[in-house]
Design an enzyme around this catalytic site. Structure first.
Site, PDB file in Angstrom:
ATOM      1  N   TRP A 101       0.824  -1.215   0.000  1.00  0.00           N
ATOM      2  CA  TRP A 101       0.000   0.000   0.000  1.00  0.00           C
ATOM      3  C   TRP A 101       0.846   1.247   0.000  1.00  0.00           C
ATOM      4  O   TRP A 101       0.569   2.200  -0.746  1.00  0.00           O
ATOM      5  CB  TRP A 101      -1.003  -0.020   1.159  1.00  0.00           C
ATOM      6  CG  TRP A 101      -2.073  -1.034   0.898  1.00  0.00           C
ATOM      7  CD1 TRP A 101      -2.276  -2.209   1.577  1.00  0.00           C
ATOM      8  CD2 TRP A 101      -3.062  -1.016  -0.144  1.00  0.00           C
ATOM      9  NE1 TRP A 101      -3.319  -2.896   1.021  1.00  0.00           N
ATOM     10  CE2 TRP A 101      -3.825  -2.194  -0.030  1.00  0.00           C
ATOM     11  CE3 TRP A 101      -3.365  -0.108  -1.152  1.00  0.00           C
ATOM     12  CZ2 TRP A 101      -4.876  -2.489  -0.897  1.00  0.00           C
ATOM     13  CZ3 TRP A 101      -4.413  -0.401  -2.020  1.00  0.00           C
ATOM     14  CH2 TRP A 101      -5.153  -1.578  -1.883  1.00  0.00           C
ATOM     15  N   ASP A 176      -1.993   6.342   6.236  1.00  0.00           N
ATOM     16  CA  ASP A 176      -3.075   5.565   5.626  1.00  0.00           C
ATOM     17  C   ASP A 176      -3.464   4.531   6.674  1.00  0.00           C
ATOM     18  O   ASP A 176      -2.748   3.556   6.890  1.00  0.00           O
ATOM     19  CB  ASP A 176      -2.567   4.908   4.339  1.00  0.00           C
ATOM     20  CG  ASP A 176      -3.591   3.948   3.719  1.00  0.00           C
ATOM     21  OD1 ASP A 176      -4.671   3.755   4.309  1.00  0.00           O
ATOM     22  OD2 ASP A 176      -3.285   3.398   2.639  1.00  0.00           O
ATOM     23  N   LYS A 200     -12.962  -1.755   5.487  1.00  0.00           N
ATOM     24  CA  LYS A 200     -12.235  -2.743   6.284  1.00  0.00           C
ATOM     25  C   LYS A 200     -12.835  -2.828   7.692  1.00  0.00           C
ATOM     26  O   LYS A 200     -13.120  -3.897   8.179  1.00  0.00           O
ATOM     27  CB  LYS A 200     -10.747  -2.390   6.372  1.00  0.00           C
ATOM     28  CG  LYS A 200     -10.090  -2.021   5.044  1.00  0.00           C
ATOM     29  CD  LYS A 200      -9.955  -3.200   4.094  1.00  0.00           C
ATOM     30  CE  LYS A 200      -9.651  -2.782   2.656  1.00  0.00           C
ATOM     31  NZ  LYS A 200      -8.411  -2.041   2.442  1.00  0.00           N
TER      32      LYS A 200
HETATM   33  C1  LIG Z   1      -7.884  -1.450   1.113  1.00  0.00           C
HETATM   34  C2  LIG Z   1      -6.807  -0.440   1.278  1.00  0.00           C
HETATM   35  C3  LIG Z   1      -6.675   0.646   0.400  1.00  0.00           C
HETATM   36  C4  LIG Z   1      -7.503   0.751  -0.882  1.00  0.00           C
HETATM   37  O1  LIG Z   1      -8.642   1.339  -0.754  1.00  0.00           O
HETATM   38  P1  LIG Z   1      -9.659   1.445  -1.986  1.00  0.00           P
HETATM   39  O2  LIG Z   1     -10.907   1.799  -1.258  1.00  0.00           O
HETATM   40  O3  LIG Z   1      -9.704   0.143  -2.702  1.00  0.00           O
HETATM   41  O4  LIG Z   1      -9.166   2.543  -2.857  1.00  0.00           O
HETATM   42  C5  LIG Z   1      -5.692   1.572   0.646  1.00  0.00           C
HETATM   43  N1  LIG Z   1      -4.851   1.429   1.681  1.00  0.00           N
HETATM   44  C6  LIG Z   1      -4.927   0.391   2.533  1.00  0.00           C
HETATM   45  C7  LIG Z   1      -3.963   0.271   3.659  1.00  0.00           C
HETATM   46  C8  LIG Z   1      -5.912  -0.583   2.353  1.00  0.00           C
HETATM   47  O5  LIG Z   1      -5.998  -1.630   3.186  1.00  0.00           O
END
Ligand SMILES: *Cc1c(COP(=O)(O)O)cnc(C)c1O
Length: 369
Positions: A101, A176, A200
């Protein structure tokens, strides 16, 4: 009917109580004669839903007054562009790369930032460690430092956020936190901006959460779309354009569920943290004791949310997944870039679900070892 345990990495399991409440309110929200999906985002009903969700989140995560909470769209990946569009000020941005990521975020930032500098990376270790903050090569005058505080695919988590000031760096930290938001408290004094997709740990896909310190607003590049300019979104209480109303409502129900959670004397996110530590420990302890399974991440940075693991004999992978499904243990297949298995233990996964997984791991090992 008992539902199976769903270990999906995302979109992921939602607490059953939340789903039941949403189902009960689907056709008629609180006597309004409308379902939430059918309401104007400017009407008093939806505004009350949105304000309550924001207030509950602020309380749960102890978000300080100088931070704005924004409800956006586009997911974590769109934020990989939106963050540099708002914060890079056409200067150097620093990245700490610890898995897929943060790698993706760095690549996207190259389109918008004048220069992208890798301050630290664990790539040489196959994304199984965390470089110690004291070893990071931070740029002088960087506009921000980006890291992914929980790497969903590689299962690497910062259990503590770095204190950039103590490292002699004045740049704001961008995290993030998509895949562990609300799983533990946030050290806001160390953070400038946190973003995450909802799917998530806090609700359905389509809602993106951004929590940003006020002094970082108002610096967007001229090419930044208005709908993605944090100042514009903040000045319009996340209603510059139509927000993801259903996602905000579902996240709001999840926040109320979180507020009801208890572990001993702890409540809310502190209770979740205690429960998440216990859940992760139960699974890692079993994997570490067994010669049949392996997790390759260094113990000090193992994710409490996403546990990638491998069968020593990978020819049994299909049988393992088939048997798991028959026991009501769903979506355990690992990410295609890592292989093996992955168990995601987000807030909605009860301790009983982890126990059921450990029981299955043990039975499968007895049968095949
Ligand atoms: C799932 C995830 C994303 C991606 O998010 P989208 O909604 O698919 O754009 C970004 N960063 C992390 C750490 C993730 O787990």
């Amino acid at each position: 009917m008992t539902r199976p345990y769903n270990f999906s990495a995302g979109p992921a399991a939602i607490p059953e109580e939340v789903l039941q409440q949403a189902a009960a309110e689907m056709l008629d929200w609180h006597g309004s004669g409308m379902g939430v999906m059918e309401m104007s985002h400017r009407g008093k009903e939806f505004i009350s839903i949105c304000e309550q969700a924001e207030a509950d989140l602020r309380e749960l995560l102890a978000v300080p007054a100088e931070f704005k909470i924004l409800f956006m769209q586009g997911g974590g990946l769109a934020e990989n562009a939106i963050v540099p569009l708002n914060l890079s000020r056409a200067a150097t941005v620093d990245f700490v790369v610890t898995g897929s990521w943060s790698q993706k975020s760095r690549k996207e930032a190259q389109k918008y930032a004048a220069e992208v500098h890798t301050a630290a990376s664990n790539e040489a270790d196959g994304f199984t460690t965390l470089p110690a903050p004291a070893s990071w090569q931070l740029s002088r005058g960087a506009s921000y430092v980006h890291l992914c505080s929980n790497e969903t695919i590689h299962g690497v988590e910062f259990h503590e956020l770095p204190d950039l000031k103590a490292l002699g760096c004045d740049a704001p930290l961008v995290i993030d936190f998509s895949s562990h938001v609300a799983s533990r408290p946030v050290q806001w004094e160390r953070v400038g901006l946190a973003f995450g997709g909802a799917q998530k740990n806090i609700g359905p896909a389509g809602l993106t959460l951004v929590i940003v310190r006020e002094d970082l607003l108002g610096h967007a590049l001229p090419i930044c779309p208005s709908a993605f300019d944090y100042r514009v979104v903040a000045e319009n209480q996340s209603m510059y354009n139509t927000p993801p109303t259903w996602g905000i409502y579902m996240a709001g129900l999840t926040f109320q569920w979180l507020k009801r959670q208890r572990e001993g004397a702890l409540t809310g996110v502190a209770a979740m943290q205690a429960r998440n530590i216990a859940k992760a420990q139960q699974l890692y302890d079993f994997i570490d004791r067994s010669p049949f399974y392996v997790n390759k991440v260094a113990p000090h940075c193992r994710s409490r949310m996403n546990v990638p693991f491998f069968l020593q004999d990978e020819s049994r992978n299909d049988a393992f997944l088939q048997g798991a499904k028959e026991r009501g243990l769903l979506q355990l297949k690992g990410h295609k870039s890592v292989g093996g298995m992955r168990a995601s233990l987000y807030n909605a996964m009860p301790i009983a679900g982890v126990q059921a997984l450990v029981d299955y791991l043990q039975d499968f090992e007895r049968l095949h070892a």
